[in-house]
Design an enzyme around this catalytic site. Structure first.
Site, mmCIF file in Angstrom:
data_model
loop_
_atom_site.group_PDB
_atom_site.id
_atom_site.type_symbol
_atom_site.label_atom_id
_atom_site.label_comp_id
_atom_site.label_asym_id
_atom_site.label_seq_id
_atom_site.Cartn_x
_atom_site.Cartn_y
_atom_site.Cartn_z
ATOM 1 N N CYS A 2 -35.892 21.596 -16.795
ATOM 2 C CA CYS A 2 -36.486 20.251 -15.932
ATOM 3 C C CYS A 2 -35.076 20.130 -15.002
ATOM 4 O O CYS A 2 -33.968 20.104 -15.605
ATOM 5 C CB CYS A 2 -36.785 19.046 -16.634
ATOM 6 N N ARG A 27 -34.784 25.034 -11.869
ATOM 7 C CA ARG A 27 -34.718 24.426 -13.268
ATOM 8 C C ARG A 27 -36.139 24.398 -13.801
ATOM 9 O O ARG A 27 -36.150 24.023 -15.040
ATOM 10 C CB ARG A 27 -33.934 23.066 -13.335
ATOM 11 N N TRP A 77 -40.175 21.813 -16.286
ATOM 12 C CA TRP A 77 -40.574 22.990 -17.167
ATOM 13 C C TRP A 77 -41.210 22.430 -18.392
ATOM 14 O O TRP A 77 -40.442 22.047 -19.244
ATOM 15 C CB TRP A 77 -39.386 23.777 -17.245
ATOM 16 N N ASN A 101 -34.804 14.953 -18.969
ATOM 17 C CA ASN A 101 -34.708 16.412 -19.393
ATOM 18 C C ASN A 101 -34.280 16.382 -20.813
ATOM 19 O O ASN A 101 -33.068 16.068 -20.805
ATOM 20 C CB ASN A 101 -33.623 16.939 -18.221
ATOM 21 N N GLY A 102 -34.805 17.449 -21.403
ATOM 22 C CA GLY A 102 -34.199 17.449 -22.860
ATOM 23 C C GLY A 102 -35.665 17.498 -23.758
ATOM 24 O O GLY A 102 -36.706 17.480 -23.173
ATOM 25 N N GLU A 482 -31.367 45.600 -18.861
ATOM 26 C CA GLU A 482 -31.215 44.562 -17.826
ATOM 27 C C GLU A 482 -32.314 45.032 -16.611
ATOM 28 O O GLU A 482 -33.045 44.029 -16.229
ATOM 29 C CB GLU A 482 -29.869 44.535 -17.195
ATOM 30 N N LYS A 486 -35.496 42.695 -15.490
ATOM 31 C CA LYS A 486 -35.565 42.123 -14.211
ATOM 32 C C LYS A 486 -36.958 42.400 -13.709
ATOM 33 O O LYS A 486 -37.750 41.721 -13.094
ATOM 34 C CB LYS A 486 -34.624 43.140 -12.948
ATOM 35 N N GLU A 489 -39.729 39.950 -15.553
ATOM 36 C CA GLU A 489 -39.618 38.738 -15.263
ATOM 37 C C GLU A 489 -40.156 38.473 -13.833
ATOM 38 O O GLU A 489 -40.791 37.483 -13.659
ATOM 39 C CB GLU A 489 -38.270 38.118 -15.641
ATOM 40 N N HIS A 505 -38.074 58.169 -31.350
ATOM 41 C CA HIS A 505 -38.378 57.511 -32.731
ATOM 42 C C HIS A 505 -39.837 56.454 -32.551
ATOM 43 O O HIS A 505 -39.824 55.713 -33.477
ATOM 44 C CB HIS A 505 -37.383 56.665 -33.436
ATOM 45 N N LYS A 606 -34.575 28.497 -14.048
ATOM 46 C CA LYS A 606 -33.159 29.281 -14.007
ATOM 47 C C LYS A 606 -32.329 28.860 -15.278
ATOM 48 O O LYS A 606 -31.509 29.839 -15.867
ATOM 49 C CB LYS A 606 -32.490 28.659 -12.700
HETATM 50 O O1 M6R Z 1 -27.526 30.763 -17.318
HETATM 51 P P1 M6R Z 1 -27.212 31.956 -18.245
HETATM 52 O O2 M6R Z 1 -26.819 33.070 -18.150
HETATM 53 O O3 M6R Z 1 -27.022 31.184 -19.836
HETATM 54 O O4 M6R Z 1 -28.658 32.269 -18.653
HETATM 55 C C1 M6R Z 1 -29.300 33.152 -19.750
HETATM 56 C C2 M6R Z 1 -30.711 33.627 -19.465
HETATM 57 O O5 M6R Z 1 -31.558 32.435 -19.569
HETATM 58 C C3 M6R Z 1 -30.795 34.535 -18.169
HETATM 59 O O6 M6R Z 1 -29.878 35.355 -18.094
HETATM 60 C C4 M6R Z 1 -32.156 34.703 -18.103
HETATM 61 O O7 M6R Z 1 -32.493 35.799 -18.895
HETATM 62 C C5 M6R Z 1 -32.501 35.351 -16.585
HETATM 63 N N1 M6R Z 1 -33.725 34.874 -16.272
HETATM 64 C C6 M6R Z 1 -32.244 36.591 -16.391
HETATM 65 O O8 M6R Z 1 -32.607 37.084 -14.962
#
Ligand code: M6R
Length: 611
Positions: A2, A27, A77, A101-102, A482, A486, A489, A505, A606
């Site tokens: 948030c 956020r 969020w 937020n929290g 990674e 990508k 998500e 396996h 984010k």
């Molecule tokens: O800000 P951070 O690097 O701590 O965030 C960690 C993850 O939340 C972040 O890398 C998330 O997995 C991304 N959406 C990946 O693209």
């Protein structure tokens, strides 16, 4: 997560709040709302979905330019309660309006008590409890009511509160970020400095336990009943970094600007003699600490965890000491072994990830020495760690992390060299060779970006597939993870990253002509024949192969793969930086071809500032 923003001043209130929310949308974007105080009282505006929905409501009601000078706003969020208008913030109770937020962890108990006392709840959120508590304690002194209410709650908050009666905003912070922006005749409170930058560069990052009161001309920070004097910091990033600059999406811009962001990560860190690395954030520890260090624990989530896995590989190979790369979200619940003096490094783009912050705190509690590898200067993790390395990659706005990953891997290379030199594991000549290789990285990434049209063609062919496998060995395994992250998500396609040799396996059962496998196969000196066999195993089951490799392996891999993408040759330790570029572009173009909101994928935010 948030995002919250509060403003007191004489600018057009609705525009300041709305533009601030747009900056904070990374956020969370499930719903949004604002409370604006005018001489007629407090007007509440809320909507489901993205900020543009709220903007339409504001336009319909012709509220832009409304004569108000105090307001708070929120982009959500969802954690407790569905992303509906009723659950959108601000929440109001009596004359109080609040954005939060929290997470209020004891909200259920508090809600029962408040309901028994006759307070009527409208939403399913934990935050509304806080609004009612403040209202309950309010007797004309807003800061005092906020303090009393916070004494009752357990959990985390970055909150901003207004009342119909007071010409001020009261903010409070614990566990979630809250920044004060100091302008001329105006003050701001926000979850990050990003929305504040449009107005002022002077900020104070509040500390846990702070309660702040802002009016047009003054601010007052109190902690444990004592007034606090805090140093004002100056924000360095310019607001240009917050614009798309002609790119269709922030993610695409962030992919394409990696040659520049990597250059920033290197700036000032290579000594002029090219034999040594300068890391200012490590200066406050004696060299003996690094000489005697016998264990490193790396902590991160998501993409940052993938970077940690690369870091582990580098450190173990060079330093020959045990290195753990742990999911921060698991670390503190597994009774971790931390020996006094262990280096505990939290790796995070945002520096605000709740799991990573909590894991670092657990590491400290158990006697570890805290370090950070963070992009956002002054973020919570950076403060908690106090020592470490900033990425200097500039603000990353796209929810899918791209430039942060490549800067993290580069920073691990710098750190590996720094520690290797101190511990006599790297000679002058080796250091010089590595530094030359490191300095060439921005131009190698520029070359890799030229592959975009080839990758677009692959994306076109595969964008309607529902499953992908990403495979790699050694250093390329975290790159495979990674690439898969990508894709899933932003395109909502199921993708799994796996060590190539593990495929047989289990996941091999999934292979057929509808399941493409992306092989990341560049560092294969000792395992070339093995990875070739893995490809054969896929081919013999009619699986399609997309191979990321170098020209060195063209004769072995070319005939096996349906598509071969040749990335530039770089030194092994740096290869994840170059190899991830085609995977970032592949995920981007597939998501874009599917017409998805690349920068704001569903259900994500984010900064994940809740556990
Ligand atoms: O800000 P951070 O690097 O701590 O965030 C960690 C993850 O939340 C972040 O890398 C998330 O997995 C991304 N959406 C990946 O693209």
């Amino acid at each position: 997560m948030c995002g919250i923003i509060g403003y007191v001043g004489s600018k057009d209130l609705v525009s300041v709040l709305l533009n601030g929310l747009k900056r904070l949308e990374y956020r969370g974007y499930d719903s949004a709302g604002m409370a604006i105080k005018t001489n007629l009282g407090i007007t509440l505006l809320k909507s489901e979905g993205k900020i543009t929905n709220l903007e339409s409501i504001i336009k319909e009601q012709n509220l832009a330019g409304l004569d108000g000078n105090i307001g708070i706003a929120h982009t959500r969020w969802a954690t407790h309660g569905k992303p509906t208008t009723i659950n959108a913030h601000p929440h109001s109770a009596g004359s109080i309006s609040l954005v939060h937020n929290g997470i209020i962890e004891n909200y259920q108990e508090l809600r029962i008590i408040l309901e028994e006392e006759g307070f009527k709840f409208k939403s399913d959120t934990d935050s509304e409890v806080l609004a009612h508590l403040i209202n309950k304690f309010y007797n004309g002194n807003l800061p005092q009511a906020v303090e009393k209410a916070l004494n009752e709650v357990e959990g985390t908050y970055g909150a901003a509160v207004i009342s119909k009666e007071d010409n001020m905003i009261v903010g409070a912070k614990k566990g979630s970020p809250l920044i004060l922006g100091i302008g001329s005749g105006e003050h701001f409170l926000a979850s990050s400095e990003i929305p504040i930058r449009d107005h002022t560069r002077r900020i104070i990052s509040l500390k846990d336990g702070d309660i702040i009161t802002i009016t047009k001309d003054k601010y007052n920070i109190v902690s444990l009943g004592q007034r606090q004097e805090r140093e004002i910091e100056t924000i360095e990033w310019d607001t240009e970094a917050l614009e798309k600059k002609g790119y269709k999406h922030f993610m695409l811009k962030e992919i394409h600007t990696q040659p520049e962001t990597l250059t920033e990560t290197l700036r000032g860190r290579i000594e002029p003699n090219k034999k040594n690395i300068h890391l200012g954030g490590f200066d406050n520890l004696p060299g003996e600490y690094f000489e005697q260090l016998n264990r490193i624990i790396l902590l991160g989530c998501g993409t940052s965890w993938h970077a940690c896995k690369v870091g582990k590989y580098l450190f173990e190979k060079t330093l020959r000491i045990p290195v753990a790369a742990e999911y921060a979200s698991e670390f503190r619940y597994q009774n971790p072994v931390v020996n006094p003096g262990d280096m505990v490094m939290a790796v995070s783009q945002s520096g605000d990830t709740a799991d990573t912050l909590a894991a670092l705190q657990e590491g400290i509690r158990r006697g570890g020495v805290p370090f950070g590898m963070v992009n956002v200067v002054g973020s919570q993790i950076a403060r908690e760690a106090d020592k470490g390395i900033y990425l200097h990659a500039g603000p990353e706005i796209g929810v899918a992390s791209t430039k942060a990953f490549t800067s993290q891997v580069l920073a691990f290379n710098l750190l590996n060299l720094y520690l290797g030199i101190i511990r006599n594991k790297i000679s002058d000549e080796e250091a010089q060779d590595m530094i030359v290789a490191i300095e060439s990285i921005p131009s190698k990434v520029r070359e890799a970006l030229l592959l975009e049209n080839e990758i677009k063609a692959v994306a076109e062919e595969y964008c309607n597939h529902s499953n992908f496998l990403y495979l790699g060995r050694g250093l390329n395994f975290p790159v495979a993870l990674e690439g898969a992250l990508k894709l899933k998500e932003i395109s909502y396609i199921h993708a799994e990253g796996y060590p190539a040799a593990e495929m047989k396996h289990g996941p091999i059962a999934l292979i057929d002509n509808n399941m493409p496998s992306v092989f990341v196969a560049t560092e294969m000196n000792s395992s070339c024949s093995k990875i070739i066999s893995n490809m054969e195993q896929v081919r013999s089951r009619n699986g399609k192969i997309i191979a990321i490799t170098t020209e060195d392996y063209s004769s072995q891999i070319g005939p096996l793969a349906d598509h071969t993408i040749y990335v530039p040759n770089v030194q092994e330790y740096l290869s994840p930086i170059v190899n991830v570029i085609p995977l970032q572009l592949l995920a981007y173009h597939i998501a874009d071809m599917k017409g998805l909101d690349v920068d704001k994928p569903r259900n994500l935010a984010k900064s994940v500032t809740v556990e």
